[in-house]
Design a protein around this motif. Structure first.
Motif, PDB file in Angstrom:
ATOM      1  N   UNK A  23      37.921  72.097  22.732  1.00 30.39           N
ATOM      2  CA  UNK A  23      38.605  71.147  21.838  1.00 30.39           C
ATOM      3  C   UNK A  23      39.743  70.428  22.551  1.00 30.39           C
ATOM      4  N   UNK A  24      39.864  69.137  22.254  1.00 31.78           N
ATOM      5  CA  UNK A  24      41.126  68.447  22.486  1.00 31.78           C
ATOM      6  C   UNK A  24      42.057  68.872  21.351  1.00 31.78           C
ATOM      7  N   UNK A  25      43.182  69.469  21.686  1.00 33.42           N
ATOM      8  CA  UNK A  25      44.133  69.895  20.664  1.00 33.42           C
ATOM      9  C   UNK A  25      45.084  68.731  20.390  1.00 33.42           C
ATOM     10  N   UNK A  26      45.153  68.320  19.125  1.00 28.11           N
ATOM     11  CA  UNK A  26      45.912  67.132  18.721  1.00 28.11           C
ATOM     12  C   UNK A  26      47.085  67.559  17.853  1.00 28.11           C
ATOM     13  N   UNK A  27      48.284  67.202  18.284  1.00 20.91           N
ATOM     14  CA  UNK A  27      49.476  67.474  17.494  1.00 20.91           C
ATOM     15  C   UNK A  27      50.068  66.188  16.955  1.00 20.91           C
ATOM     16  N   UNK A  28      50.042  66.000  15.653  1.00 20.61           N
ATOM     17  CA  UNK A  28      50.565  64.782  15.026  1.00 20.61           C
ATOM     18  C   UNK A  28      51.944  65.050  14.444  1.00 20.61           C
ATOM     19  N   UNK A  29      52.909  64.221  14.785  1.00 21.38           N
ATOM     20  CA  UNK A  29      54.189  64.214  14.076  1.00 21.38           C
ATOM     21  C   UNK A  29      54.014  63.361  12.826  1.00 21.38           C
ATOM     22  N   UNK A  30      54.053  63.954  11.630  1.00 21.52           N
ATOM     23  CA  UNK A  30      53.840  63.149  10.427  1.00 21.52           C
ATOM     24  C   UNK A  30      54.872  62.028  10.295  1.00 21.52           C
ATOM     25  N   UNK A  31      54.520  61.023   9.544  1.00 25.17           N
ATOM     26  CA  UNK A  31      55.463  59.917   9.308  1.00 25.17           C
ATOM     27  C   UNK A  31      56.804  60.478   8.841  1.00 25.17           C
TER      28      UNK A  31
END
Length: 526
Positions: free
Chosen positions: A122-130
């Motif tokens: 997996x590409x691990x994706x970390x999103x900072x929410x708006x």
């Protein structure tokens, strides 16, 4: 819900967007990946980052935009790559761009928190929410409402002061963040996630959410069930009550669970009287804790008053990782009248970083589901719980959330997924979790019949799978990895033994103070 320690500095006052990509930056779908901001690139050089512009208001897709930043740890074996694994660490108010680095970084012993078998695929994706961290920030802008020390949460004479303080905070949010405030909620963040999915060129996403992040996963499953692949929800929010946060994880459901967890902590301290000198029984340790509260009520020590000390106690209960330093602070104060460590472990809420966290925490919590709109209900319920759980932080827990009584943005109905549309989900919870009580995980399991619940018994840590290496549970990690790698779910709900409790060691005063850190404001996981 807080507790990764993403400590007090998790929310930046000024957004830092990713560096302008170089000519060699990798382009994926509609995203241009390049160097990460320095605060991510320095500790996690294996990450790259990108920023996507999304609608502020999805009903006006061609109107104003906000920026959402993500980090990525690419699959280590491209030949076996399955897809992307999105993360959320909790909060609300926690950013995942840093968390993706934390869970994928190689330790000095060669280990990673997410097992290598998963990282290959997996590409691990970390999103900072708006509104959070490196994405477009949101702040209510008025620090004065949360200046420490705050009023005594248990004093009846301070209740009108608390209502006034929280009313002023709500008004400041409406005044200073009004254009963004209606659009900082979990359902909208779920739409941002799907925009990122599209920009990545992925048919589906897998998801790993902790604490509040479990509700983000539930909201995404409600809106986009056919876009989900494999989903793990750890320390689960109970979405079934209409007043989801008030009745469940944030106030009424949390009080009895936190009361039990604090007793477990007192029992642990009593086993190590030779280290801490606070007594050999739970009651003796509780009396020492009461001594600190009584002293701070007479005279706060700098920014540390009764509210701040209760906050530090509350958040220390999320994980045993902070028990030694917190207990040494109590020991120094009670046995030597030394408040150095006490002030080090209690937060000063009147900082830009803390204020931004509280802004996001309230903006999301207060609008994700309905809350009581009359003071009488709040005070009646707090009084009743205080009689059932004496000498516990019932009123603190009430005031921490009571801005929702008069929040300027109307609350939504909570998201509930269609169980016939959602793929099988793997749920984890410890049986003594103080923040998201086990009853919520059981309710979610009943809501989603194809799911499976893994219960960590004889444990109360908030967060079970892929935890800090010092407190990890190998059985939980194996079950989680098997699911993400091969799709294998347990045949039925299972219980696994708890992880070991820490054994305290003697520290020098300087070492203890240097390791002490303030409470993390309910983020929830480590």
């Amino acid at each position: 819900m807080k507790r990764i320690p993403l400590l007090i500095g998790i929310i930046a006052l000024i957004a830092s967007v990713c560096s302008t990509p170089s000519a060699s930056a990798a382009k994926t779908g509609g995203l241009q990946f390049g160097a990460c901001p320095q605060d991510l690139a320095t500790p996690y050089p294996h990450l790259d980052c990108a920023t996507l512009q999304v609608p502020l208001d999805y009903s006006r897709p061609f109107g104003a935009k906000v920026a959402v930043t993500i980090s990525r740890a690419k699959a280590t074996d491209p030949a076996t790559r399955r897809g992307v694994l999105f993360l959320n660490p909790g909060g609300p108010g926690g950013g995942a761009a840093e968390y993706a680095g934390r869970l994928t970084a190689v330790s000095s012993t060669g280990q990673t928190r997410i097992p290598s078998s998963v990282l290959k695929m997996y590409d691990v994706i970390g999103m900072d929410p708006r509104g959070v961290a490196h994405s477009t920030p949101m702040s209510c802008g008025d620090l004065s409402a949360w200046s420490s020390p705050l009023p005594d949460p248990d004093a009846a004479s301070q209740r009108e002061t608390w209502w006034k303080l929280l009313g002023e905070f709500s008004a400041a949010c409406e005044r200073n963040a009004g254009n963004m405030l209606p659009f900082v909620n979990t359902k909208t963040v779920a739409m941002d996630m799907d925009r990122i999915r599209q920009a990545l060129g992925e048919e589906k996403i897998s998801y790993l959410g902790f604490s509040y992040g479990t509700y983000l996963g539930i909201a995404y499953a409600s809106a986009f069930p056919n876009r989900l692949d494999r989903v793990i929800l750890d320390s689960a929010v109970n979405p079934t009550p209409r007043e989801m946060a008030y009745q469940g994880w944030a106030v009424l459901g949390q009080n009895p669970a936190m009361h039990r967890r604090r007793d477990t902590y007192f029992e642990w301290v009593a086993r190590y009287d030779d280290v801490f000198g606070l007594g050999t029984t739970k009651d003796q340790v509780r009396a020492a804790w009461d001594t600190v509260i009584a002293d701070l009520r007479r005279a706060p020590r700098g920014h540390a008053g009764p509210f701040e000390f209760i906050l530090a106690t509350f958040d220390t209960m999320y994980s045993e990782g902070g028990w030694q330093n917190f207990t040494q602070a109590i020991s120094d104060f009670v046995n030597r009248n030394d408040d150095t460590r006490l002030k080090a472990v209690t937060p000063n809420l009147a900082t830009p970083a803390n204020h931004n966290f509280l802004s996001i925490f309230n903006a999301v919590s207060c609008t994700d589901s309905p809350w009581p709109r009359d003071r009488e209900t709040w005070e009646r319920d707090a009084t009743e719980h205080a009689s059932r759980y004496p000498n516990y932080a019932v009123w603190y827990n009430t005031w921490y959330n009571a801005a929702c009584q008069n929040w300027p943005v109307p609350a939504q109905e909570r998201a509930l997924p269609d169980p016939d549309q959602v793929p099988p989900i793997l749920i984890f919870n410890s049986e003594g979790d103080p923040s998201t009580p086990i009853e919520g995980a059981r309710a979610l399991r009943q809501l989603l019949p194809s799911s499976r619940l893994v219960t960590e018994v004889n444990a109360g840590k908030h967060g079970v799978v892929f935890g800090p290496l010092a407190l990890n549970n190998s059985a939980a990690n194996q079950i989680g990895a098997d699911f993400l790698v091969s799709g294998t779910l347990p045949a039925q709900d299972v219980s696994i033994p708890g992880h070991p409790f820490p054994v305290p060691v003697r520290q020098t005063a300087n070492a203890a103070v240097s390791q002490a850190s303030p409470a993390k404001l309910r983020l929830g996981v480590e």
